[in-house]
Design a protein around this motif. Sequence first.
Motif, PDB file in Angstrom:
ATOM      1  N   PRO A 413       0.802  -1.224   0.000  1.00  0.00           N
ATOM      2  CA  PRO A 413       0.000   0.000   0.000  1.00  0.00           C
ATOM      3  C   PRO A 413       0.835   1.274   0.000  1.00  0.00           C
ATOM      4  CG  PRO A 413      -0.072  -1.070   2.148  1.00  0.00           C
ATOM      5  CD  PRO A 413       0.580  -2.035   1.224  1.00  0.00           C
ATOM      6  N   TRP A 414       2.089   1.177   0.368  1.00  0.00           N
ATOM      7  CA  TRP A 414       2.984   2.330   0.423  1.00  0.00           C
ATOM      8  C   TRP A 414       3.603   2.658  -0.940  1.00  0.00           C
ATOM      9  CZ3 TRP A 414       7.325  -0.054  -1.231  1.00  0.00           C
ATOM     10  CH2 TRP A 414       7.481  -1.414  -0.908  1.00  0.00           C
ATOM     11  N   LEU A 415       3.370   1.801  -1.933  1.00  0.00           N
ATOM     12  CA  LEU A 415       3.972   2.003  -3.248  1.00  0.00           C
ATOM     13  C   LEU A 415       3.205   3.082  -4.013  1.00  0.00           C
ATOM     14  CD1 LEU A 415       6.280   0.688  -4.937  1.00  0.00           C
ATOM     15  CD2 LEU A 415       4.524  -0.775  -5.972  1.00  0.00           C
ATOM     16  N   LEU A 435      10.316  -6.389  -5.235  1.00  0.00           N
ATOM     17  CA  LEU A 435       9.402  -5.854  -4.221  1.00  0.00           C
ATOM     18  C   LEU A 435       9.280  -6.761  -2.998  1.00  0.00           C
ATOM     19  CD1 LEU A 435       6.404  -4.478  -6.327  1.00  0.00           C
ATOM     20  CD2 LEU A 435       8.190  -3.159  -5.177  1.00  0.00           C
ATOM     21  N   LYS A 436       9.387  -8.057  -3.191  1.00  0.00           N
ATOM     22  CA  LYS A 436       9.137  -9.021  -2.124  1.00  0.00           C
ATOM     23  C   LYS A 436      10.054  -8.774  -0.922  1.00  0.00           C
ATOM     24  CE  LYS A 436       8.481 -13.972  -1.345  1.00  0.00           C
ATOM     25  NZ  LYS A 436       8.560 -15.328  -1.962  1.00  0.00           N
ATOM     26  N   GLY A 437       9.443  -8.744   0.250  1.00  0.00           N
ATOM     27  CA  GLY A 437      10.185  -8.572   1.491  1.00  0.00           C
ATOM     28  C   GLY A 437      10.335  -7.137   1.930  1.00  0.00           C
ATOM     29  N   ASN A 438      10.023  -6.189   1.073  1.00  0.00           N
ATOM     30  CA  ASN A 438      10.130  -4.777   1.438  1.00  0.00           C
ATOM     31  C   ASN A 438       8.877  -4.330   2.188  1.00  0.00           C
ATOM     32  OD1 ASN A 438      12.703  -4.109   0.146  1.00  0.00           O
ATOM     33  ND2 ASN A 438      11.628  -4.481  -1.780  1.00  0.00           N
ATOM     34  N   GLN A 439       9.060  -3.522   3.214  1.00  0.00           N
ATOM     35  CA  GLN A 439       7.962  -3.096   4.071  1.00  0.00           C
ATOM     36  C   GLN A 439       7.601  -1.621   3.904  1.00  0.00           C
ATOM     37  OE1 GLN A 439       6.346  -5.408   5.943  1.00  0.00           O
ATOM     38  NE2 GLN A 439       7.781  -6.915   5.072  1.00  0.00           N
ATOM     39  N   HIS A 451      10.305   7.746  -9.662  1.00  0.00           N
ATOM     40  CA  HIS A 451      10.035   6.442  -9.037  1.00  0.00           C
ATOM     41  C   HIS A 451      10.879   5.308  -9.639  1.00  0.00           C
ATOM     42  CE1 HIS A 451       6.796   8.472  -7.025  1.00  0.00           C
ATOM     43  NE2 HIS A 451       6.150   8.684  -8.153  1.00  0.00           N
ATOM     44  N   LEU A 452      12.085   5.633 -10.087  1.00  0.00           N
ATOM     45  CA  LEU A 452      13.026   4.599 -10.506  1.00  0.00           C
ATOM     46  C   LEU A 452      13.959   4.342  -9.332  1.00  0.00           C
ATOM     47  CD1 LEU A 452      14.098   2.763 -12.770  1.00  0.00           C
ATOM     48  CD2 LEU A 452      15.545   4.667 -13.521  1.00  0.00           C
ATOM     49  N   TYR A 453      13.646   3.295  -8.562  1.00  0.00           N
ATOM     50  CA  TYR A 453      14.330   3.042  -7.298  1.00  0.00           C
ATOM     51  C   TYR A 453      15.518   2.094  -7.476  1.00  0.00           C
ATOM     52  CZ  TYR A 453      10.127   5.167  -5.370  1.00  0.00           C
ATOM     53  OH  TYR A 453       9.100   6.035  -5.096  1.00  0.00           O
ATOM     54  N   GLN A 454      16.403   2.162  -6.502  1.00  0.00           N
ATOM     55  CA  GLN A 454      17.627   1.366  -6.527  1.00  0.00           C
ATOM     56  C   GLN A 454      17.333  -0.123  -6.635  1.00  0.00           C
ATOM     57  OE1 GLN A 454      20.243   2.372  -3.299  1.00  0.00           O
ATOM     58  NE2 GLN A 454      21.418   0.463  -3.472  1.00  0.00           N
ATOM     59  N   ALA A 455      16.296  -0.607  -5.954  1.00  0.00           N
ATOM     60  CA  ALA A 455      15.979  -2.038  -5.987  1.00  0.00           C
ATOM     61  C   ALA A 455      15.667  -2.494  -7.408  1.00  0.00           C
ATOM     62  CB  ALA A 455      14.797  -2.338  -5.062  1.00  0.00           C
ATOM     63  N   GLU A 456      14.948  -1.677  -8.160  1.00  0.00           N
ATOM     64  CA  GLU A 456      14.629  -2.026  -9.545  1.00  0.00           C
ATOM     65  C   GLU A 456      15.882  -2.011 -10.408  1.00  0.00           C
ATOM     66  OE1 GLU A 456      11.852  -0.464 -13.300  1.00  0.00           O
ATOM     67  OE2 GLU A 456      11.841   0.627 -11.392  1.00  0.00           O
TER      68      GLU A 456
END
Length: 512
Positions: A413-415, A435-439, A451-456
């Motif tokens: 929901p925070w995305l 995305l999995k595991g991120n809170q 919205h181009l984040y480091q994880a991606e």
Amino acid sequence: MTQENNNPPQAVDVLVIGGGVNGVGVALDAAGRGLTVALCEKGDLGGATSSSSSKLIHGGLRYLEHYEFRLVKEALAEREVLLKKAPHIMWPLRFRLPHQKHLRPAWMIRIGLFLYDSLAKRNMLPRSKKLSTTPDGPLDESISTCFEYSDGWVDDARLVVLNALAAQDQGAKIFARTECLHAQKHENHWLVTLRNCEGKTFTVQARSLVNAAGPWAVSLLDRFSDIKNPNAMRMVKGSHFIVPRLYESEEAYILQNKDGRIVFVIPYEDDFSLVGTTDENYTGDPSAASISDAETKYLIDVVNTYFKTKIGEKDIVHSYSGVRPLLEEANASAQELTRDYKVELIGEKDAPILLNIFGGKITTYRKLAEHAVDKLCTLFPRAGKAWTKEVPLPGGAFENQETLCANLEAQYPWLPEAARVRYVRQYGLLCSKFLKGNQTLSDLGEDFGAHLYQAEVDYLIQYEWAYTLDDIIWRRTKQGLRLTEAQKQRLQTYVSEKVGSNLVQDTFKVSA
């Protein structure tokens, strides 16, 4: 950099040379039939022609004028197949063709659309129809009638990468930034010398070679020993540009021009319109192709003839050009050349095998690959049967984008909504990889902008063969449209550090 399969094989049944859509399609089909497969691509996967298209899955309405009924029928049938296989990167798109009676008479358009509706089954797409324009519409007031029909949209560069991922899942070895230097025959196989982007060379033994080098398919044969090439191809450049969105509605437009050509105007990345394409004979290095002043003026003039909103060069936020390798036809103009393909098998059962692929278009890539592997399999009797028609591409095993988007909203929901929508249509279910595991949003790391984040970015480098800035912002995503020059420079620095500066070979480019 970590890739799942960066150890070169010593021997394979099939070595595919060329990582465009045809090459990755062949690699996937062959690997799924039980053959051992490797693929090498001298640049980025889909980095040339396959990422420079009009982004359409279509039968080719204008090909009917050249009596290419078989090609159109095959493409229309494939349109439905592909829309089911990859609902994240493909979706139906409604087109409007404004009627200009001095260009093509209404009866001709009606017959063409009737054939277009009738040549193949339509399970997902509605029939064509005629409609009247309204005063509040985007078209010039002189236009009162449109014909409407259905085709499909595709993220072409993502299509290539997803096929490469699927091929890897079937056991294929994928080597981006790895060039074929030479291939020579030795007994019943080829000895192929490859060189990666770090300058390291290695040799692969292959029972068969697949030449899927696109615009380089003819010149590549000069690197093969004892091969004569009678084939003739013509290089045709097609250019596009992107401008701020010309109208709010969701349909695309197909615009007739007085020279007989057509130009598409397509909703693009929510806030933009994609305009193209041109057809120009081209000589020189295909990787150096770029839009000319004449092409730019040509496209601007066509758009301004039809739309109330007028554009100029200052409105162009990005442009790109690709070189299409088309089968040569005597006395044919660039736009008249066939978009069909030729698959040529050379070699006997106990000799080194070469399969050449010439021509083709994105819509028929899967059928081309199936046809090519069927030919190869006559020499590999243990191979399985064709299988790719019903199997979703990676990330595509879901019902529709709306439901998946709702599921992501419930789970994360925070995305931000813009990120969520983009993830659905670029990655589908694959977005769970990063995305999995991120809170929280901060768990995704640095926001490089839009919205181009480091994880991606890390995911793209580790799993999707992204080595350079352009790989990330123009092919894996289209965020180059939204990043500032400073943001691009920051991302360039991060990618260089993450991958290694010796691998970052593309020149930093700022949108024109």
